[in-house]
Design an enzyme around this catalytic site. Structure first.
Site, PDB file in Angstrom:
ATOM      1  N   ASN A  59       0.789  -1.045  -0.163  1.00  0.00           N
ATOM      2  CA  ASN A  59       0.040   0.048   0.122  1.00  0.00           C
ATOM      3  C   ASN A  59       0.819   1.190  -0.016  1.00  0.00           C
ATOM      4  OD1 ASN A  59      -2.366  -1.542   0.221  1.00  0.00           O
ATOM      5  ND2 ASN A  59      -1.898  -1.773   2.475  1.00  0.00           N
ATOM      6  N   HIS A 115     -14.195  -2.789   6.096  1.00  0.00           N
ATOM      7  CA  HIS A 115     -12.830  -3.362   6.273  1.00  0.00           C
ATOM      8  C   HIS A 115     -13.075  -3.935   7.914  1.00  0.00           C
ATOM      9  CE1 HIS A 115      -8.578  -3.407   8.186  1.00  0.00           C
ATOM     10  NE2 HIS A 115      -8.326  -3.802   7.008  1.00  0.00           N
ATOM     11  N   GLU A 152     -15.970   2.853   3.827  1.00  0.00           N
ATOM     12  CA  GLU A 152     -14.701   3.257   3.417  1.00  0.00           C
ATOM     13  C   GLU A 152     -14.873   4.217   2.150  1.00  0.00           C
ATOM     14  OE1 GLU A 152     -12.088  -0.068   2.417  1.00  0.00           O
ATOM     15  OE2 GLU A 152     -13.152  -1.477   3.928  1.00  0.00           O
ATOM     16  N   SER A 183     -10.957  -1.644  -0.259  1.00  0.00           N
ATOM     17  CA  SER A 183      -9.200  -1.979  -0.266  1.00  0.00           C
ATOM     18  C   SER A 183      -9.413  -3.201  -1.144  1.00  0.00           C
ATOM     19  CB  SER A 183      -8.724  -2.263   1.165  1.00  0.00           C
ATOM     20  OG  SER A 183      -9.634  -3.045   1.719  1.00  0.00           O
ATOM     21  N   ASP A 229     -13.909   5.854   6.404  1.00  0.00           N
ATOM     22  CA  ASP A 229     -12.301   5.595   6.392  1.00  0.00           C
ATOM     23  C   ASP A 229     -11.695   5.907   5.132  1.00  0.00           C
ATOM     24  OD1 ASP A 229     -10.120   3.720   6.354  1.00  0.00           O
ATOM     25  OD2 ASP A 229     -10.880   2.328   7.544  1.00  0.00           O
ATOM     26  N   HIS A 285      -7.386   4.149   2.010  1.00  0.00           N
ATOM     27  CA  HIS A 285      -6.784   4.082   0.605  1.00  0.00           C
ATOM     28  C   HIS A 285      -6.808   5.167  -0.371  1.00  0.00           C
ATOM     29  CE1 HIS A 285      -5.844  -0.212   1.390  1.00  0.00           C
ATOM     30  NE2 HIS A 285      -6.809  -0.169   2.125  1.00  0.00           N
ATOM     31  N   LYS A 329      -0.185   3.686   4.665  1.00  0.00           N
ATOM     32  CA  LYS A 329      -0.203   3.436   3.203  1.00  0.00           C
ATOM     33  C   LYS A 329       0.446   4.381   2.528  1.00  0.00           C
ATOM     34  CE  LYS A 329      -4.486   1.080   4.616  1.00  0.00           C
ATOM     35  NZ  LYS A 329      -3.703  -0.467   5.257  1.00  0.00           N
TER      36      LYS A 329
HETATM   37  C1  LIG Z   1      -9.874   0.535   4.984  1.00  0.00           C
HETATM   38  C2  LIG Z   1      -8.734   0.131   5.907  1.00  0.00           C
HETATM   39  N1  LIG Z   1      -8.896   0.803   7.204  1.00  0.00           N
HETATM   40  C3  LIG Z   1      -8.090   0.373   8.154  1.00  0.00           C
HETATM   41  C4  LIG Z   1      -6.957  -0.359   8.011  1.00  0.00           C
HETATM   42  C5  LIG Z   1      -6.179  -0.738   9.176  1.00  0.00           C
HETATM   43  O1  LIG Z   1      -4.955   0.236   9.009  1.00  0.00           O
HETATM   44  P1  LIG Z   1      -3.840  -0.161   9.799  1.00  0.00           P
HETATM   45  O2  LIG Z   1      -2.897  -0.884   8.692  1.00  0.00           O
HETATM   46  O3  LIG Z   1      -2.921   1.347   9.925  1.00  0.00           O
HETATM   47  O4  LIG Z   1      -3.995  -0.635  11.156  1.00  0.00           O
HETATM   48  C6  LIG Z   1      -6.882  -1.115   6.990  1.00  0.00           C
HETATM   49  C7  LIG Z   1      -5.627  -1.711   6.584  1.00  0.00           C
HETATM   50  O5  LIG Z   1      -4.719  -2.259   6.800  1.00  0.00           O
HETATM   51  C8  LIG Z   1      -7.692  -0.523   5.856  1.00  0.00           C
HETATM   52  O6  LIG Z   1      -7.499  -1.271   4.707  1.00  0.00           O
END
Ligand SMILES: Cc1ncc(COP(=O)(O)O)c(C=O)c1O
Length: 369
Positions: free
Chosen positions: A39, A125, A167, A171, A196, A199, A225
């Site tokens: 990412n 997610h 989101e 993802s 969220d 991405h 990311k």
């Molecule tokens: C949409 C989404 N939110 C949150 C996370 C979690 O973030 P982190 O990797 O910083 O814990 C991810 C992936 O890792 C994700 O794809």
């Protein structure tokens, strides 16, 4: 003495794992292979200025934070990164978390309780789903990006405390949530909107501001990311921030992240803001890749962004195609159920992919599968 009940559970788990051929392994990335699965969309994790800033942060702030921010772990640099992020993303305030998982679980479990109803996109997610589960709120899943379905659930709801959770870019599919419609639905049904933006931030929008607008009540961005580090920030109004500072358990009951990360993140934001040319290159390549996938007789699903799936008929085909591409020097991962419904290769494009590598990738896809 082994715990027999646990042993039995583990036996069942491993039998199932063997029968479905879904054993996972921790593999170091193949040396020299072109990265098409991380990412690290802007390649900032390898950027000399960011690496220098991280070193500098350690020199200035030491190795560890030594305690929760509410005890002795707080440093001025956390204030700086929160203010800088909020200004960049046009939000009133921001609160720094160790990572996106902690931010989502901590925020949703603090915010909601059994009196809430959470309307969650089916493909949201795991950290969002886990946050809702932990909160004890009623869960209502709406079909992926289906605003009519969401509205019908909102209309049916008897709850006076509603949260829509999504989101901005999904993802695994690389499609976008319809942000304006979501804001409109949230306003009309007196619901909070939680987005969220993990991405999208850095890769999409003017100066990499992402796709969630300030119309959302709570927004989460991650630093792990496109920004090349680790950590996350929850953007909200001042009252919600103050509430989370007291109530978000991963914030309260955990050692603060390395202050050096916050120091380096100041540089990551400066770098990301200037990378419009890279953002354009990534989106152009994604479009060409989708066309190539189509011309090879496959589907890239719903993708309209830098995340491009190549949907395959089954798990074996996905594993075989990933292996073929890895042997040709491209590091791509097969994503399989239960993570996704349909097995696929997931290409995530990044700014480091030069013209020659991209042309070679398109060639490598000829006759794939
Ligand atoms: C949409 C989404 N939110 C949150 C996370 C979690 O973030 P982190 O990797 O910083 O814990 C991810 C992936 O890792 C994700 O794809």
């Amino acid at each position: 003495m082994p715990n027999k009940a646990t042993d039995q559970d583990l036996d069942t788990f491993f039998e199932k794992l063997n029968s479905t051929n879904r054993e996972r392994e921790l593999l170091v990335p193949p040396m020299g292979a072109v990265d098409l699965c991380s990412n690290d969309y802007l390649c900032l994790s390898k950027h000399p200025e960011l690496i220098h800033a991280l070193h500098e942060g350690i020199e200035l702030c030491g190795a560890g934070s030594t305690a929760s921010r509410l005890v002795r772990g707080h440093r001025a640099v956390f204030d700086s990164i929160e203010k800088k992020t909020a200004a960049w993303l046009n939000a009133p305030t921001a609160l720094f978390f160790a990572n996106g998982y902690a931010a989502n679980v901590g925020t949703l479990s603090a915010l909601c309780d059994a009196s809430y109803e959470c309307f969650v996109d089916r493909l949201a997610h795991a950290s969002l789903v886990d946050g809702v589960r932990l909160s004890g709120a009623k869960k209502s899943y709406f079909r992926h990006n289906d605003m009519e379905h969401l509205e019908s659930l909102l209309k049916k709801s008897k709850s006076t405390r509603k949260v829509i959770i999504t989101e901005s870019i999904f993802s695994m599919d690389g499609d976008r949530a319809p942000m304006e419609t979501l804001e409109d639905l949230a306003a009309r049904h007196e619901s909070l909107l939680y987005v969220d933006d993990a991405h999208a931030v850095g890769v999409c929008g003017d100066e990499g501001r992402g796709l969630s607008s300030s119309g959302a009540d709570l927004r989460v961005i991650t630093l792990g990311k496109a920004l090349g580090l680790e950590g996350a920030l929850v953007l909200s109004n001042e009252r919600l921030r103050r509430f989370l500072l007291h109530q978000a358990r991963p914030f309260v009951f955990s050692t603060a992240p390395l202050p050096a990360i916050a120091h380096a993140a100041l540089t990551a934001i400066d770098l990301a803001r200037r990378m419009d040319a890279e953002r354009t290159q990534i989106q152009n390549q994604a479009q060409i890749l989708r066309e190539k996938i189509k011309s090879e007789g496959y589907s890239s699903g719903l993708s309209t962004t830098h995340i491009v799936p190549l949907i395959l008929e089954d798990e074996k085909a996905a594993l075989d195609c990933a292996e073929t591409l890895t042997q040709k020097g491209f590091h791509v991962k097969a994503i399989r159920p239960p993570t996704v419904k349909e097995s696929r290769l997931r290409f995530s494009l990044n700014a480091g992919l030069d013209d020659a590598q991209f042309t070679a990738l398109l060639r490598a896809l000829e006759g794939i599968g």
